[in-house]
Design a protein around this motif. Sequence first.
Motif, PDB file in Angstrom:
ATOM      1  N   SER A 144      39.085  38.586  40.314  1.00  0.00           N
ATOM      2  CA  SER A 144      38.774  39.036  38.951  1.00  0.00           C
ATOM      3  C   SER A 144      38.341  40.494  39.004  1.00  0.00           C
ATOM      4  CB  SER A 144      37.681  38.157  38.331  1.00  0.00           C
ATOM      5  OG  SER A 144      38.123  36.840  38.169  1.00  0.00           O
ATOM      6  N   GLU A 146      38.423  44.537  37.601  1.00  0.00           N
ATOM      7  CA  GLU A 146      38.476  45.297  36.350  1.00  0.00           C
ATOM      8  C   GLU A 146      38.594  46.779  36.680  1.00  0.00           C
ATOM      9  OE1 GLU A 146      35.823  45.958  32.290  1.00  0.00           O
ATOM     10  OE2 GLU A 146      35.363  44.305  33.655  1.00  0.00           O
ATOM     11  N   ARG A 148      38.267  50.604  35.693  1.00  0.00           N
ATOM     12  CA  ARG A 148      37.592  51.503  34.754  1.00  0.00           C
ATOM     13  C   ARG A 148      37.693  52.941  35.250  1.00  0.00           C
ATOM     14  NH1 ARG A 148      31.973  48.422  35.124  1.00  0.00           N
ATOM     15  NH2 ARG A 148      32.754  46.283  34.967  1.00  0.00           N
ATOM     16  N   LYS A 161      48.130  45.059  39.627  1.00  0.00           N
ATOM     17  CA  LYS A 161      46.937  44.357  39.155  1.00  0.00           C
ATOM     18  C   LYS A 161      46.999  42.843  39.309  1.00  0.00           C
ATOM     19  CE  LYS A 161      48.473  44.657  34.312  1.00  0.00           C
ATOM     20  NZ  LYS A 161      48.089  45.199  32.979  1.00  0.00           N
ATOM     21  N   TRP A 179      37.331  50.597  40.560  1.00  0.00           N
ATOM     22  CA  TRP A 179      37.466  49.159  40.354  1.00  0.00           C
ATOM     23  C   TRP A 179      36.109  48.484  40.487  1.00  0.00           C
ATOM     24  CZ3 TRP A 179      41.402  51.743  42.926  1.00  0.00           C
ATOM     25  CH2 TRP A 179      42.677  51.606  42.360  1.00  0.00           C
ATOM     26  N   GLU A 182      35.001  42.072  37.679  1.00  0.00           N
ATOM     27  CA  GLU A 182      35.116  41.992  36.219  1.00  0.00           C
ATOM     28  C   GLU A 182      33.795  41.614  35.553  1.00  0.00           C
ATOM     29  OE1 GLU A 182      38.041  39.958  32.861  1.00  0.00           O
ATOM     30  OE2 GLU A 182      37.972  39.150  34.895  1.00  0.00           O
ATOM     31  N   TYR A 274      27.519  46.370  30.764  1.00  0.00           N
ATOM     32  CA  TYR A 274      28.159  45.502  31.756  1.00  0.00           C
ATOM     33  C   TYR A 274      27.172  44.489  32.336  1.00  0.00           C
ATOM     34  CZ  TYR A 274      32.603  47.925  31.671  1.00  0.00           C
ATOM     35  OH  TYR A 274      33.816  48.429  31.283  1.00  0.00           O
TER      36      TYR A 274
END
Length: 466
Positions: A144, A146, A148, A161, A179, A182, A274
């Motif tokens: 998982s 994410e 950014r 991805k 990265w 997530e 976050y």
Amino acid sequence: MKVLSIGQSFQHDDVTQDQFGSGTSLLDYDLLLLDPAVLIDEYWAKSKVNTYTGYPVIDDRNSVRLKTDIRRRQNEMYEMLKQGRTIIVFTPAPQRCHIAPDERDYAADRLGVAKYDLHENLFTPILFTRYGRNVRTVEAAGKSLEFRGEEPFGSFWEKNKNNLRYHAYFEEKVGKPQWFIEGTTKVIGTYLKIKNGYLIYLPMVQAEEHFPSHAEWLEAQEIFIDSLLKLVEELKKGSADVQLPSWTESYLLPGELEQRTNLSNLQGVLDHVYREIAQQKEHLDQLSKYKLLIAGTGKAFDVQVRKVFEELGFTVKEGLLGKDDIFLNYGDKFAVVQARSMTRTATITQAAQLEKCVSEYFTPYDVEVKGILVVNAYKDQPFQERTEAVFPNAMVNYSEKRNHCLMTGVQLLNLYLEARENPERRAALVQKMFDTSGVFDEQVDRPVQRSANGEELQATEPTEVR
């Protein structure tokens, strides 16, 4: 572009494979791919010692080789960065092993007890020691991720991805993070401009067993390497920009301090968001576990039943050795609970097993023990399809004569929700279980069903439990 991979094998025409301890010079290559996660095995496999405290032991001879190779490779990597080349490290978990100390303990040798020091980060900070940084990672595996970050990493991410997996995150922020795990602030991929080159930490492309076929794995590796080469080329284009010396950071232009402060504040807000997302996800995960009472099976179902009884105010007592039942007390009352999850109706055999369990607890404790059976029948079917009776008549008659309380997972869930929303009713609801002989007949509706957009779905009549 000449590419060398150490520690990880890639099926790609442009990639040469080699070992960390080989005599091959890194300076012959433009790009180094380094996976520290498997490097210890290179030295441990040649060692005559096995393990200590659960970690590999590198014997004296191979400990010397290991330390020498680390110094040699570290110097070569530093030279690569000076020459404007790129090093990619696949973010590793701490690599723990015992190696011989620099100074021998001869007293221990005479006693036949060789002393080896435990090291946790032999390879992780291999480049950072020159800069006085203590870079540490925490083991954590998952997929998982994410993104950014910024270009050119965004283009690399779009191509890969669905095929990346992480094995660790950094304890503290390092470089320019790209990265994250997530919904968290845990960094799993980042990069730094060091001298004239780039040091990049990346998640790894998934192993072959995670792909439906060998051909798809080969294709993923091809895409991974091709996009890496493109990423490095794009970074080199940007490196033509003027690099200011570090002392210029102490000289601020008009408005620069305000912009730096605003950037720092925005980063703080982002980190807070976050963290809030991570906490909310944890709360949601904990809440969702109560659905195990209506759809769970095995150990997970048993654990959730136990948790609900504890939250209703029961105390878990020490049960009989080797038994999977739950022995509880509530004030001066005692109960033994058995949890069963199945794809069909309950059976009289389960009621007989409950009665046997009740008698086994009565003998050593010399107290009246209430037998409670919680059944999640037809667990794989949605509520509207659970039309069959859960407890057959023969089973109900048997349990009524033995003062058993038979209840479904749905009933237990709704009893718990009612007690949570109306704490003043909790004691009465618990007493209802102790008073029941046969099927628990407290009026129970199904949990409200809603669609993903929050609209309430059409309600259906509760299923008769007998």
